[in-house]
Design a protein around this motif. Structure first.
Motif, PDB file in Angstrom:
ATOM      1  N   MET A  36       0.847  -1.194   0.000  1.00 48.81           N
ATOM      2  CA  MET A  36       0.000   0.000   0.000  1.00 48.81           C
ATOM      3  C   MET A  36       0.880   1.241   0.000  1.00 48.81           C
ATOM      4  SD  MET A  36      -2.926   1.172   2.779  1.00 48.81           S
ATOM      5  CE  MET A  36      -4.017  -0.170   2.363  1.00 48.81           C
ATOM      6  N   GLY A  37       0.715   2.138  -0.938  1.00 51.51           N
ATOM      7  CA  GLY A  37       1.511   3.349  -1.019  1.00 51.51           C
ATOM      8  C   GLY A  37       1.088   4.361   0.014  1.00 51.51           C
ATOM      9  N   VAL A  38       1.935   5.383   0.213  1.00 50.38           N
ATOM     10  CA  VAL A  38       1.641   6.412   1.211  1.00 50.38           C
ATOM     11  C   VAL A  38       0.323   7.091   0.909  1.00 50.38           C
ATOM     12  CG1 VAL A  38       2.444   8.585   2.186  1.00 50.38           C
ATOM     13  CG2 VAL A  38       4.087   6.761   1.726  1.00 50.38           C
ATOM     14  N   ASP A  39       0.050   7.345  -0.422  1.00 52.31           N
ATOM     15  CA  ASP A  39      -1.184   8.039  -0.779  1.00 52.31           C
ATOM     16  C   ASP A  39      -2.414   7.148  -0.601  1.00 52.31           C
ATOM     17  OD1 ASP A  39      -1.136   7.611  -4.407  1.00 52.31           O
ATOM     18  OD2 ASP A  39      -0.363   6.339  -2.789  1.00 52.31           O
ATOM     19  N   GLN A  40      -2.211   5.872  -0.330  1.00 50.88           N
ATOM     20  CA  GLN A  40      -3.332   4.960  -0.123  1.00 50.88           C
ATOM     21  C   GLN A  40      -3.597   4.673   1.355  1.00 50.88           C
ATOM     22  OE1 GLN A  40      -1.452   1.953  -2.830  1.00 50.88           O
ATOM     23  NE2 GLN A  40      -3.499   1.846  -3.717  1.00 50.88           N
ATOM     24  N   LEU A  41      -2.764   5.189   2.227  1.00 54.30           N
ATOM     25  CA  LEU A  41      -2.955   4.956   3.652  1.00 54.30           C
ATOM     26  C   LEU A  41      -4.243   5.615   4.109  1.00 54.30           C
ATOM     27  CD1 LEU A  41       0.674   5.583   4.963  1.00 54.30           C
ATOM     28  CD2 LEU A  41      -0.494   3.383   4.760  1.00 54.30           C
ATOM     29  N   PRO A  42      -4.969   4.986   5.048  1.00 57.02           N
ATOM     30  CA  PRO A  42      -6.214   5.591   5.523  1.00 57.02           C
ATOM     31  C   PRO A  42      -5.961   6.919   6.218  1.00 57.02           C
ATOM     32  CG  PRO A  42      -5.584   3.712   6.884  1.00 57.02           C
ATOM     33  CD  PRO A  42      -4.672   3.719   5.700  1.00 57.02           C
ATOM     34  N   GLY A  43      -6.887   7.858   6.027  1.00 54.18           N
ATOM     35  CA  GLY A  43      -6.745   9.155   6.659  1.00 54.18           C
ATOM     36  C   GLY A  43      -7.124   9.103   8.124  1.00 54.18           C
ATOM     37  N   ALA A  44      -6.871  10.222   8.806  1.00 52.80           N
ATOM     38  CA  ALA A  44      -7.155  10.289  10.236  1.00 52.80           C
ATOM     39  C   ALA A  44      -8.631  10.050  10.518  1.00 52.80           C
ATOM     40  CB  ALA A  44      -6.718  11.642  10.782  1.00 52.80           C
ATOM     41  N   GLY A  45      -9.519  10.558   9.638  1.00 53.43           N
ATOM     42  CA  GLY A  45     -10.950  10.397   9.860  1.00 53.43           C
ATOM     43  C   GLY A  45     -11.375   8.946   9.849  1.00 53.43           C
ATOM     44  N   VAL A  46     -10.842   8.184   8.883  1.00 53.52           N
ATOM     45  CA  VAL A  46     -11.168   6.757   8.798  1.00 53.52           C
ATOM     46  C   VAL A  46     -10.689   6.025  10.043  1.00 53.52           C
ATOM     47  CG1 VAL A  46     -10.711   4.626   7.533  1.00 53.52           C
ATOM     48  CG2 VAL A  46     -11.139   6.760   6.280  1.00 53.52           C
TER      49      VAL A  46
ATOM     50  N   LEU B 221     -10.079   7.295  13.036  1.00 51.31           N
ATOM     51  CA  LEU B 221     -10.858   7.715  14.202  1.00 51.31           C
ATOM     52  C   LEU B 221     -12.219   7.008  14.226  1.00 51.31           C
ATOM     53  CD1 LEU B 221      -9.993  11.521  14.263  1.00 51.31           C
ATOM     54  CD2 LEU B 221      -9.550   9.879  16.110  1.00 51.31           C
ATOM     55  N   ARG B 222     -12.833   6.877  13.054  1.00 46.83           N
ATOM     56  CA  ARG B 222     -14.121   6.184  13.008  1.00 46.83           C
ATOM     57  C   ARG B 222     -13.957   4.721  13.429  1.00 46.83           C
ATOM     58  NH1 ARG B 222     -15.559   7.130   8.018  1.00 46.83           N
ATOM     59  NH2 ARG B 222     -14.837   5.138   7.145  1.00 46.83           N
ATOM     60  N   GLU B 223     -12.857   4.085  12.986  1.00 49.16           N
ATOM     61  CA  GLU B 223     -12.609   2.696  13.376  1.00 49.16           C
ATOM     62  C   GLU B 223     -12.438   2.571  14.882  1.00 49.16           C
ATOM     63  OE1 GLU B 223      -9.229   1.494  11.131  1.00 49.16           O
ATOM     64  OE2 GLU B 223     -10.347   1.223   9.252  1.00 49.16           O
ATOM     65  N   TRP B 224     -11.709   3.518  15.485  1.00 53.14           N
ATOM     66  CA  TRP B 224     -11.519   3.468  16.930  1.00 53.14           C
ATOM     67  C   TRP B 224     -12.843   3.732  17.665  1.00 53.14           C
ATOM     68  CZ3 TRP B 224      -7.872   1.308  19.554  1.00 53.14           C
ATOM     69  CH2 TRP B 224      -6.591   1.169  18.986  1.00 53.14           C
ATOM     70  N   ARG B 225     -13.648   4.647  17.135  1.00 55.59           N
ATOM     71  CA  ARG B 225     -14.944   4.917  17.775  1.00 55.59           C
ATOM     72  C   ARG B 225     -15.834   3.680  17.720  1.00 55.59           C
ATOM     73  NH1 ARG B 225     -19.684   6.076  15.794  1.00 55.59           N
ATOM     74  NH2 ARG B 225     -18.927   6.606  13.697  1.00 55.59           N
ATOM     75  N   GLN B 226     -15.857   3.018  16.590  1.00 58.06           N
ATOM     76  CA  GLN B 226     -16.677   1.813  16.453  1.00 58.06           C
ATOM     77  C   GLN B 226     -16.138   0.682  17.322  1.00 58.06           C
ATOM     78  OE1 GLN B 226     -16.482   1.360  12.187  1.00 58.06           O
ATOM     79  NE2 GLN B 226     -18.277   2.660  11.829  1.00 58.06           N
ATOM     80  N   ARG B 227     -14.810   0.598  17.440  1.00 57.64           N
ATOM     81  CA  ARG B 227     -14.211  -0.431  18.300  1.00 57.64           C
ATOM     82  C   ARG B 227     -14.624  -0.217  19.754  1.00 57.64           C
ATOM     83  NH1 ARG B 227      -9.127  -0.016  16.597  1.00 57.64           N
ATOM     84  NH2 ARG B 227      -9.348  -1.726  15.113  1.00 57.64           N
TER      85      ARG B 227
ATOM     86  N   CYS C 152     -17.818  15.372  10.005  1.00 59.41           N
ATOM     87  CA  CYS C 152     -16.999  15.913   8.914  1.00 59.41           C
ATOM     88  C   CYS C 152     -15.559  15.415   9.001  1.00 59.41           C
ATOM     89  CB  CYS C 152     -17.024  17.443   8.953  1.00 59.41           C
ATOM     90  SG  CYS C 152     -18.623  18.164   8.475  1.00 59.41           S
ATOM     91  N   VAL C 153     -15.061  15.277  10.223  1.00 55.85           N
ATOM     92  CA  VAL C 153     -13.703  14.760  10.407  1.00 55.85           C
ATOM     93  C   VAL C 153     -13.628  13.314   9.941  1.00 55.85           C
ATOM     94  CG1 VAL C 153     -12.008  14.047  12.150  1.00 55.85           C
ATOM     95  CG2 VAL C 153     -13.034  16.326  12.265  1.00 55.85           C
ATOM     96  N   GLU C 154     -14.604  12.506  10.342  1.00 54.33           N
ATOM     97  CA  GLU C 154     -14.580  11.089  10.000  1.00 54.33           C
ATOM     98  C   GLU C 154     -14.730  10.844   8.504  1.00 54.33           C
ATOM     99  OE1 GLU C 154     -16.182   9.015  14.146  1.00 54.33           O
ATOM    100  OE2 GLU C 154     -17.390   8.870  12.314  1.00 54.33           O
TER     101      GLU C 154
END
Length: 279
Positions: free
Chosen positions: A1-11, A13-19, A40-42
């Motif tokens: 996975m390239g750097v430009d394909q890494l998940p953003g902070a919003g994604v 954070l949403r994963e941690w919230r759901q966890r 909006c952040v997520e």
């Protein structure tokens, strides 16, 4: 996975919230922000500030290692250092750890990292380490492998099924709460170990612990020993390494075990004194 394909902070954070099984409203209230801004952040429509990332991570109880990852995903530099335990900056920590390990003798004590690798142990810990074959102790022992591999402690254990269920349950919970892929790989490995046939209870025979704590009973050259353990961690750590260290202290479950461990420690001390006199 390239750097430009890494998940953003919003994604992330949403994963941690759901966890953590929190709604956007619940997290927003805890972090003193609005559900709309959090949404909006997520979704990536708003870039969170550095302070917002840290505040959300705090209320989500995100491990320090992953907080650094969240910051980098949001375009900020990590704030938590990761210093080696043997480094100069950790001298006070090492001193405290060594004091605790030595002070716990004649009973076993061990320090493990986030993946349960043994990074420090007192002399009494040999009573547990020595029963395992050399390949499980080299180059560095892993506490979960020692405790669950069929050639490790299970080969000497009594009532192993109860201990195995307790250890695997705790490790599975760690994987769920941390989201650590390496820890998940360790769980997959040790949970797949073969269980000794005489220790695998049939479903109808499964039962809860019969003691106040789950004891570990095993046979050694010194006789059958019974112990239980407690785990201590550092309060308010601000270093990744320190936040991931755990100190497991073992205690005798009965008087015969306490007697054997005290006698064994006395014999070791006498050997050391004799060696010093001869040198």
């Amino acid at each position: 996975m390239g750097v430009d394909q890494l998940p953003g902070a919003g994604v992330l954070l949403r994963e941690w919230r759901q966890r953590r099984k929190l709604s956007q409203l619940e997290l927003a209230l805890r972090a003193d922000t609005s559900p709309r801004h959090l949404s909006c952040v997520e979704t990536g429509r708003a870039r969170p500030s550095r302070q917002m990332v840290l505040r959300l991570a705090h209320h989500l109880d995100v491990p320090l290692r992953e907080r650094n990852s969240l910051l980098m995903a949001a375009g900020y530099a990590p704030v938590y250092r990761e210093r080696p335990l043997e480094g100069e900056g950790m001298r006070a920590v090492r001193s405290a750890v060594d004091m605790l390990l030595e002070g716990h003798e004649p009973y076993p004590a061990v320090v493990v990292d986030r993946l349960w690798n043994v990074v420090r142990a007192n002399r009494a810990m040999d009573v547990l380490l020595d029963v395992a074959p050399a390949e499980l102790r080299s180059p560095a022992p892993n506490a979960m492998r020692l405790a669950l591999h069929p050639e490790g402690l299970p080969a000497h254990a009594v009532d192993y099924g109860e201990v195995r269920a307790h250890l695997l349950g705790g490790l599975a919970q760690q994987v769920r709460t941390t989201g650590d892929a390496a820890l998940g790989a360790l769980y997959d490995e040790v949970s797949a170990y073969e269980v000794p046939a005489h220790e695998a209870p049939a479903p109808s025979q499964e039962r809860g612990p019969r003691e106040a704590v789950v004891p570990m009973r095993f046979r050694t050259p010194h006789g059958e020993l019974a112990m239980f353990s407690t785990i201590a961690t550092f309060g308010a750590p601000a270093d990744v390494t320190l936040s991931e260290l755990a100190i497991e202290l073992f205690f005798p479950m009965d008087r015969p075990t306490a007697h054997v461990l005290r006698e064994r420690a006395g014999g070791q001390a006498e050997k050391e004194r004799r060696s010093c006199r001869e040198s």
